[in-house]
Design a protein around this motif. Structure first.
Motif, mmCIF file in Angstrom:
data_model
loop_
_atom_site.group_PDB
_atom_site.id
_atom_site.type_symbol
_atom_site.label_atom_id
_atom_site.label_comp_id
_atom_site.label_asym_id
_atom_site.label_seq_id
_atom_site.Cartn_x
_atom_site.Cartn_y
_atom_site.Cartn_z
ATOM 1 N N TRP A 20 56.192 7.882 5.193
ATOM 2 C CA TRP A 20 56.108 8.283 6.484
ATOM 3 C C TRP A 20 57.299 8.691 6.894
ATOM 4 C CZ3 TRP A 20 52.710 5.126 4.338
ATOM 5 C CH2 TRP A 20 51.236 5.114 4.334
ATOM 6 N N GLU A 65 56.158 9.994 11.863
ATOM 7 C CA GLU A 65 54.718 9.290 11.016
ATOM 8 C C GLU A 65 53.981 10.632 10.405
ATOM 9 O OE1 GLU A 65 54.314 6.257 10.860
ATOM 10 O OE2 GLU A 65 56.076 6.173 12.006
ATOM 11 N N VAL A 67 53.715 12.410 6.885
ATOM 12 C CA VAL A 67 53.609 11.923 5.701
ATOM 13 C C VAL A 67 54.028 12.886 4.755
ATOM 14 C CG1 VAL A 67 52.335 11.076 3.918
ATOM 15 C CG2 VAL A 67 51.564 10.582 6.105
ATOM 16 N N SER A 100 50.790 15.395 5.207
ATOM 17 C CA SER A 100 49.795 15.249 6.356
ATOM 18 C C SER A 100 50.429 15.244 7.745
ATOM 19 C CB SER A 100 49.089 13.913 6.124
ATOM 20 O OG SER A 100 48.273 13.521 7.009
ATOM 21 N N GLU A 101 50.282 16.040 8.639
ATOM 22 C CA GLU A 101 50.755 15.750 9.919
ATOM 23 C C GLU A 101 50.171 14.386 10.646
ATOM 24 O OE1 GLU A 101 50.310 19.447 12.010
ATOM 25 O OE2 GLU A 101 51.454 20.615 10.169
ATOM 26 N N ALA A 102 51.167 14.394 11.817
ATOM 27 C CA ALA A 102 50.695 13.293 12.616
ATOM 28 C C ALA A 102 50.742 13.472 14.039
ATOM 29 C CB ALA A 102 51.437 12.068 12.316
ATOM 30 N N TYR A 126 45.991 0.039 12.656
ATOM 31 C CA TYR A 126 46.666 0.620 11.540
ATOM 32 C C TYR A 126 48.067 1.089 11.745
ATOM 33 C CZ TYR A 126 44.191 4.140 14.408
ATOM 34 O OH TYR A 126 43.542 4.842 15.480
ATOM 35 N N ARG A 130 52.181 -0.424 10.548
ATOM 36 C CA ARG A 130 53.247 -0.056 9.980
ATOM 37 C C ARG A 130 54.530 -0.393 10.556
ATOM 38 N NH1 ARG A 130 51.426 6.293 10.990
ATOM 39 N NH2 ARG A 130 49.424 6.257 9.795
ATOM 40 N N MET B 202 44.875 2.188 4.138
ATOM 41 C CA MET B 202 45.772 3.211 3.715
ATOM 42 C C MET B 202 46.710 3.901 4.610
ATOM 43 S SD MET B 202 45.235 3.014 0.485
ATOM 44 C CE MET B 202 44.988 1.276 0.638
ATOM 45 N N VAL B 203 45.722 4.032 5.799
ATOM 46 C CA VAL B 203 46.433 4.702 7.187
ATOM 47 C C VAL B 203 47.636 3.978 7.467
ATOM 48 C CG1 VAL B 203 46.269 5.655 9.557
ATOM 49 C CG2 VAL B 203 44.416 6.274 7.599
ATOM 50 N N PHE B 238 48.773 7.783 -2.294
ATOM 51 C CA PHE B 238 49.671 8.592 -3.074
ATOM 52 C C PHE B 238 49.542 8.560 -4.439
ATOM 53 C CE2 PHE B 238 52.278 6.746 0.580
ATOM 54 C CZ PHE B 238 52.608 7.846 1.226
ATOM 55 N N HIS B 487 42.815 13.974 2.924
ATOM 56 C CA HIS B 487 44.113 13.464 4.028
ATOM 57 C C HIS B 487 44.639 14.541 5.051
ATOM 58 C CE1 HIS B 487 46.095 15.022 0.483
ATOM 59 N NE2 HIS B 487 47.306 15.606 1.311
ATOM 60 N N GLY B 520 48.928 10.390 10.514
ATOM 61 C CA GLY B 520 49.636 10.478 9.328
ATOM 62 C C GLY B 520 48.923 9.929 8.240
ATOM 63 N N THR B 521 48.141 10.034 7.614
ATOM 64 C CA THR B 521 47.024 9.798 6.620
ATOM 65 C C THR B 521 47.743 10.346 5.386
ATOM 66 O OG1 THR B 521 45.159 9.882 8.023
ATOM 67 C CG2 THR B 521 44.828 9.783 5.741
ATOM 68 N N PRO B 522 47.965 9.137 4.454
ATOM 69 C CA PRO B 522 48.482 9.519 2.948
ATOM 70 C C PRO B 522 47.451 10.149 2.119
ATOM 71 C CG PRO B 522 48.197 7.250 3.179
ATOM 72 C CD PRO B 522 48.052 7.906 4.435
ATOM 73 N N PRO B 523 47.706 11.000 1.264
ATOM 74 C CA PRO B 523 46.680 11.319 -0.010
ATOM 75 C C PRO B 523 46.033 9.896 -0.354
ATOM 76 C CG PRO B 523 48.725 12.420 -0.156
ATOM 77 C CD PRO B 523 49.045 11.356 0.856
#
Lengths: 587, 587
Positions: A20, A65, A67, A100-102, A126, A130, B202-203, B238, B487, B520-523
């Motif tokens: 991130w 944030e 990704v 991934s955008e945020a 969530y 972080r 994951m998020v 990821f 994602h 902002g979600t990772p794969p």
């Protein structure tokens, strides 16, 4: 490769990192982006000299944030950051991809010093994960669970999953109920503990059971309580405390060693419930500091204090705490401690200080010169100490002194937060008197064994009978509770008769369980340790929400998912359940 | 010392054993008692020459399932029992104590060959545990869980407990609901799976999650289903299938190695969903035997069989199985297989045998001599084989052939029960057409990623779009299911639009979850493996009750505890819930 891995030894390597966008700084000529994952933070440098123009421009537009995945070369940083393990290097980006955008988060992730309202943090759990300590705590919790499972597996304990959909029993706290669709007007209950199931396993011949298990109690919440909690549940057959305690002690030792690198040294202290109450006013004393309760009822008789005299003559006791160095407290400060004891019905604290000249202030004037040495000796008072005394009914007084002691321990900085003082409290009372209902009740449940030395008191003085129940305490918190169970049917009948239970009541209240005990029950005992509380102690928090991935708030709501929530009428219809004012509304 | 420990090397030692009276034989001059615990059975000899008279007399009066403790000396047996590991020795009892008496059990414990009705066994589960395989199965299950936890911990996966009191969602199966006392008319739901919570983790940045977790679905039961079941739930960020599959494969390899000493050899086979359906008619084929489905639609056109011709001309297919050695089946026996296919709407099975003279019997008469070699070659028929063919609509036909194949595999003893054939089935369809509601639906859930090669089909041919979903199959049973998740917000929106969901529907149905994916979600991808099913395969049972400590019966009842049960009116009142006909009764 993670964002916590890279060191100067990696310089020159081509690496790929994902994570991130924690922070970014656009210096015009170049862009610095801190990329974060579970393992750490690594600085990435986007410089048009090393990365294609599109990448450099893309880097400028990265939001917090986002990704991203970055490829590049590890280089030494010109201005190292010694605060983080990766601070000596950075990545010279050759390429970058936005995975991934945020959207803009409702609170800043990168700056976890900003105070965010707990409701907002719970709603966006969530995002809160972080920042700060939630993930490290979950990792420590995992480690603790692994240690428990390894240690108990080595001892041949078997983890058995007991049912979530259980039977409602009238004992204990309020049940969470689950309506049955197949059997209308019938309900499952979520387990408050697997107590009966684990004893049943012993009856079934599985001699060593454990489980890390979620339990639910529908009680009003406090900061250290959640509607669902987790316990390390154990039971073993053909054993006594001498078999169980060392196993639990080794378990605790290993947890502290693995999770905190703290080396506790079993065997742990043991103290009878009776002694514990007398010395600390509580069955869960914080042994990280001394300051024991001392009795002065006999001395109080000799004073000219009407207050003390009256308390004694009406059957009360006079006990107190010697507050080392307490003489520096002003009268006002001492009086401020009264608020601790008023909730227990005490009007005030009697006090006096030992000064160079002898006992001074407060009630000192009621004590004759000849009597002073006895007080000083009894409480081991040195010059500079202050005695705080209560007079009145014993059990209330002990509770009040416990609270006062805890408060003084904090205020006088007597507690070393890096110290852990485990304690077994044994020989709990078997019965308690239910004043309201005018009858004897089990202190825990009627399957707890009485102390074998006290069997002859069952008729003559049941309230004086000790049980074979025990608690495990650390630093003033109850971590676990258990007992040797009754395995002898004759003794079980005797206990039921002391409790005044008829055959019918026994069947109604304990039904299948009492039946199970008929078919050859081995001697057995067990304990349940509170996992949440244990983790709270390991990380030093008073808030149980800190140690649970998805906690409920004070009103038993999950602010993130919105549970509990309304459901469809069709769902309720299938269950044969009606809610709300509909029955009233029909009239 | 346990009842499974003693060997001739212990002869001469004084030992203490505890356990249940398994069997006893009174020979007049002495009494032999078999004492049993979890670990085994040891014979104890009571002889008035070696034990006090009272002990000898006491031994005579021991009933079945009494719990006793015996002290004595290990001696060699005069007549060894080679069937049990302790059969070479016995204990010459010096003293004996009855720890607990036992009522006569409702069925014999010592003789587990006697068939006891399942209801009675469930009611007295604790007695059934003393016989047969329940305890060994629970021990194996524990071992499997330990392997999972060790293996995943080594891979830096973190076990996180997700809530029992969750939110009801309209997706999936029927929820078990839990009324809230604090918020009347609101309900929690027991989790059907921790799907959303694990994606949320994951998020939140925890990149490797797992959990062995109880889940509940309020569906009507079958012999392989329980209202609550247990899954090994995993998710990682990821990563792609190439990251996840080897981890799962190693997990499965280790479980089979530890629990069954069977060495599976990863990487496991992979087959696309499409290929799987074509070759085996199912997405969970049993690969322990061959017998693939072979297409003969083209050949069928050339026959003079009106049945086959009609099927083809009306758009159907003709496919069949070559039953090796099937020529020994009589016409009657072949026709008996028709009952397998009638449930799929087929009137019968077309068949022919290869005899020395060529294709014979059944539909052989419709096939010209010139055509015979083509059929023989297509189905690789040898002399002695029998072809079984169906003609009709493809999807029904494949389902029927799958069932027929499974049945033939059993009947022809093609299945080696000691063999395990794991398989990944990949590239499941993304959508399915809901005929009733006339709209597209997700095959699993709308967060499953489409196959990246098929993105351009999303508009033109959505039903042809493959997903990145996969199943893990062993021996014809689905053990696990999972997918790569979406994602990318743009792609997620596209999927919602193909599903025809409005913004409002999205908010109502997936609410907080879709919101979480915005930040902002990772794969990420994951899988859930069915623990109960895995243990069933390990011990070779078709009955899920065999692998659970306290199972429910077919009507979701716990016959031992009596759950679900009636509860007190006061409990319901607190919950604001009414049951039964009371609302009707008021009129």
């Amino acid at each position: 490769m993670t964002c916590g891995d890279l060191r100067p030894t990696h310089v020159g390597q081509k690496v790929t990192l994902s994570g991130w966008v924690h922070r970014s700084r656009n210096l015009g000529a170049m862009v610095f982006v801190d990329v974060r994952d579970r393992y750490g933070i690594t600085q990435v440098m986007f410089d048009p000299r090393f990365s294609p123009d599109s990448i450099y421009k893309g880097a400028k537009e990265l939001g917090h944030e986002y990704v991203i995945r970055v490829e590049g070369e590890v280089v030494l940083r010109e201005s190292p950051n010694h605060k983080i393990p990766t601070g000596l290097i950075e990545i010279q980006a050759h390429s970058m991809e936005v995975l991934s955008e945020a959207c803009v988060p409702p609170f800043a992730i990168a700056d976890d010093t900003i105070d965010v309202h707990e409701d907002l943090r719970l709603r966006y759990r969530y995002l809160d994960m972080r920042r700060g300590d939630i993930v490290p705590t979950l990792i420590m919790r995992h480690k603790a669970m692994q240690v428990v499972r390894s240690a108990l597996t080595e001892e041949e304990f078997i983890e058995v999953s007991t049912p979530v959909l259980s039977k409602s029993t009238p004992e204990g706290s309020r049940d969470y109920l689950v309506p049955s669709r197949v059997h209308h007007e019938h309900f499952y209950a979520l387990p408050q503990s697997p107590q009966m199931f684990k004893q049943i396993l012993m009856v079934g011949g599985l001699d060593k059971y454990f489980q890390i298990v979620s339990c639910c109690r529908d009680e009003d919440l406090r900061s250290d309580r959640q509607p669902e909690f987790h316990q390390i549940d154990m039971e073993m057959s053909f054993a006594t405390q001498e078999g169980l305690f060392p196993i639990v002690e080794d378990l605790i030792r290993r947890i502290f060693h693995e999770c905190r690198a703290v080396d506790l040294a079993p065997p742990f202290r043991r103290m009878s419930h009776r002694e514990c109450i007398e010395r600390y006013g509580t069955d869960k004393p914080d042994l990280r500091f001394e300051m024991e309760i001392v009795d002065a009822t006999d001395l109080a008789k000799e004073t000219s204090s009407a207050l003390l005299n009256e308390a004694v003559s009406s059957g009360g006791v006079v006990r107190g705490l010697n507050v080392k160095g307490g003489a520096r407290l002003s009268r006002k400060e001492i009086e401020a401690y009264q608020q601790v004891v008023v909730q227990f019905g005490f009007k005030g604290i009697a006090w006096m200080k030992r000064q160079d000249e002898g006992l001074q202030g407060g009630i000192a004037k009621y004590i004759g010169c000849n009597e002073q040495p006895r007080w000083i000796e009894r409480f081991e008072m040195e010059v500079g100490d202050c005695l705080m005394i209560l007079a009145g009914e014993k059990s209330r007084l002990l509770k009040a002194l416990d609270q006062l002691r805890r408060r003084l321990g904090k205020d006088f900085d007597l507690i070393d937060p890096s110290r852990y003082e485990p304690l077994w409290v044994t020989d709990f009372p078997l019965f308690m008197w239910n004043e309201e209902e005018g009858r004897m009740e089990s202190e825990t449940h009627p399957f707890t064994s009485p102390h074998l030395d006290d069997l002859d008191l069952l008729d003559s003085n049941p309230i004086g009978v000790r049980s074979m129940g025990y608690d495990f305490v650390i630093n003033g918190y109850e971590i676990g509770s258990g007992s040797q169970r009754i395995h002898d049917r004759g003794l079980q009948k005797k206990i039921f008769s002391v409790l005044g239970l008829t055959e019918e009541e026994i069947a109604n209240r304990f039904g299948f369980f009492v039946e199970a005990l008929k078919f050859g029950t081995p001697p057995h005992l067990g304990i349940a340790l509170g996992l949440d509380r244990l983790i709270m102690i390991l990380i030093g928090t008073e808030n149980v929400k800190d140690v649970i991935a998805f906690p409920k708030n004070h009103w038993a709501q999950d602010l993130m998912t919105g549970a509990p929530s309304e459901v469809y009428e069709a769902q309720l219809k299938e269950l044969g359940v009606t809610v709300g004012e509909s029955t009233v509304g029909q009239n």
